[in-house]
Design an enzyme around this catalytic site. Structure first.
Site, short mmCIF file in Angstrom:
data_model
loop_
_atom_site.label_atom_id
_atom_site.label_comp_id
_atom_site.label_asym_id
_atom_site.label_seq_id
_atom_site.Cartn_x
_atom_site.Cartn_y
_atom_site.Cartn_z
N LYS A 1 -7.45 4.84 6.85
CA LYS A 1 -6.01 5.09 6.78
C LYS A 1 -5.53 5.22 5.33
CE LYS A 1 -4.54 0.20 7.13
NZ LYS A 1 -3.77 0.05 5.88
N CYS B 1 0.00 -4.53 3.77
CA CYS B 1 -0.49 -3.96 5.03
C CYS B 1 -0.28 -4.88 6.22
CB CYS B 1 -1.96 -3.59 4.88
SG CYS B 1 -2.24 -2.31 3.62
N ASP C 1 -8.16 -4.27 6.73
CA ASP C 1 -8.51 -3.85 5.37
C ASP C 1 -9.26 -4.89 4.52
OD1 ASP C 1 -6.91 -1.82 6.30
OD2 ASP C 1 -5.27 -2.16 4.89
#
Length: 207
Positions: free
Chosen positions: A83, A116, A18
């Site tokens: 996602k 994350c 990310d």
């Protein structure tokens, strides 16, 4: 005896978590983190290690920042997965891992450490993988979150390492073919390694 999880190129995958455009101005040490990411991608190319990339809600947070040279990976870039789940262990990523039963270790770098990266690491450990988190390759909006997240991962059985240490573990031997290419990357990245280490490791050295 404690379990010793060594990094072996043929049994390893890199996870890039990310690192997206909207995070650029809010993540502590973002520019230095990108330096480490690109270093790890160079290592991936030299040692032929596959890379899986995720992007959290890219419609809102943008795609992976263009400063990260994903196209240069060629076929080593397994997939870029969108996602909503905070963890990288989406159904799509689980399928990619199941298709590669030789994979035992996941090397993870990206953001955010306490969200994350943490949740990905816990899910991977629970699934039986050896997880190696690159301490100079992760960060958060609040730098104070990072050492707590890394400690949590270590408590759960993950391994905290650095880009330089992981790279040399994967290379293993100065006498095998390809070492010159590896050595060239290490030399090329020397100044970037110092810069990233000084920025990103100063708050997590106690680990």
């Amino acid at each position: 005896m404690p379990v010793v999880a060594k990094l072996v190129p043929e049994e390893t995958v890199f996870f890039l978590c990310d690192v997206q455009t909207r995070f650029k101005n809010v993540i502590f040490g973002f520019d230095e983190l990108v330096l480490t990411v690109n270093k790890m991608l160079k290592i991936a190319k030299v040692l032929e290690i596959p890379v899986i990339v995720t992007e959290q809600n890219p419609k809102g947070l943008g795609n992976t920042i263009l400063d990260i040279d994903l196209p240069s990976l060629g076929p080593l870039l397994v997939a870029t997965i969108e996602k909503g789940l905070f963890s990288m262990m989406t159904p799509e990523v689980k399928t990619l891992l199941h298709e590669r039963p030789q994979i035992k270790s996941v090397v993870i770098f990206g953001i955010e450490s306490h969200v994350c990266v943490l949740q990905s690491s816990l899910d991977l450990i629970e699934a039986g993988y050896n997880v190696h988190v690159i301490a100079d390759g992760v960060s958060s909006c609040n730098k104070e979150e990072v050492p707590i997240a890394l400690a949590r991962i270590r408590q759960s059985g993950g391994y905290i390492t650095t880009s330089e240490s992981a790279a040399f573990q994967l290379q293993r031997d100065a006498g095998i073919s390809g070492f010159k290419l590896f050595s060239n990357v290490i030399k090329e990245e020397k100044d970037n390694t110092v810069r990233a280490s000084q920025k990103l490791l100063q708050y997590r050295a106690v680990l």
